[in-house]
Design a protein around this motif. Structure first.
Motif, short mmCIF file in Angstrom:
data_model
loop_
_atom_site.label_atom_id
_atom_site.label_comp_id
_atom_site.label_asym_id
_atom_site.label_seq_id
_atom_site.Cartn_x
_atom_site.Cartn_y
_atom_site.Cartn_z
N LYS A 82 1.11 -1.07 0.39
CA LYS A 82 0.12 -0.17 0.25
C LYS A 82 1.32 0.74 0.34
O LYS A 82 1.37 1.20 0.58
CB LYS A 82 -1.04 0.04 1.31
CG LYS A 82 -2.03 1.31 1.30
CD LYS A 82 -3.09 1.29 2.53
CE LYS A 82 -3.91 2.14 2.56
NZ LYS A 82 -4.54 2.63 3.88
N HIS A 119 -11.56 1.01 3.14
CA HIS A 119 -9.99 0.47 3.72
C HIS A 119 -10.44 -1.39 4.21
O HIS A 119 -9.32 -1.68 4.18
CB HIS A 119 -9.67 1.62 3.89
CG HIS A 119 -8.48 2.43 3.52
ND1 HIS A 119 -7.90 1.60 1.89
CD2 HIS A 119 -8.83 3.45 3.16
CE1 HIS A 119 -7.34 3.01 1.64
NE2 HIS A 119 -7.95 4.15 2.30
N GLN A 166 -10.68 -3.95 2.24
CA GLN A 166 -9.95 -4.45 1.56
C GLN A 166 -9.63 -5.10 2.29
O GLN A 166 -8.66 -6.36 1.95
CB GLN A 166 -9.11 -2.71 1.29
CG GLN A 166 -7.67 -3.31 1.03
CD GLN A 166 -7.24 -4.25 -0.23
OE1 GLN A 166 -7.77 -4.27 -1.21
NE2 GLN A 166 -6.25 -4.89 -0.70
#
Length: 161
Positions: free
Chosen positions: A6, A132, A135
């Motif tokens: 990331k 997020h 994810q």
């Protein structure tokens, strides 16, 4: 090899694989959009909805239906933005489930006559903080599963495993 990282709110997935086929054969297979369904898990409900009678070319728009979660189908539109024959091509999402999707497909001829293939996918999830979280608990696992399936399928198809 499968690796995630990331950076600046963007996730990157990289995969590598050696295929026991010549570069020209690998390019012929992977630059034909209709072959994508063969290396995508059936559970994704992947279906190309546009006409794709040509190899990947710059400016090519490809539309799909895909089911990222059971019983929910979504449209996905990508554009082939760059092509260098027998070297690489790039597809980018124009409309679809991601806020951004940039997929680089790289090919290299090895000294032994095989082909080294590398995929680099840079993507951004919509919905900020909630994205997020998605994810972390769902999207990363799903992408890992898709590319593991692809790896195993290609091993069977081209490496006799």
């Amino acid at each position: 090899m499968l690796h995630f990282k990331k950076h600046s709110g963007i996730y990157t997935l990289e995969t590598e694989q050696e295929l026991k086929i010549p570069l020209e054969e690998a390019w012929d297979y992977f630059s034909s959009p209709e072959n994508l369904a063969n290396i995508t898990p059936k559970s994704m409900g992947f279906n190309i909805t546009s006409k794709v009678d040509k190899k990947a070319y710059q400016g090519q728009i490809i539309t799909y239906k895909v089911s990222p979660v059971p019983f929910i189908k979504t449209n996905w539109v990508t554009e082939i933005t760059q092509v260098k024959e027998n070297d690489f091509f790039i597809d980018e999402q124009r409309f679809g489930p991601y806020k951004m999707w940039h997929h680089e497909h790289w090919f290299e001829e090895l000294a032994n006559g095989n082909t080294f293939m590398k995929d680099k996918i840079s993507y951004k999830i919509p919905f900020g903080f909630l994205g997020h979280i998605a994810q972390a608990i769902f999207i990363k696992k799903q992408l890992k599963s898709i590319f593991e399936y692809r790896y195993i399928t290609l091993e069977k198809m081209f490496n006799g495993k």
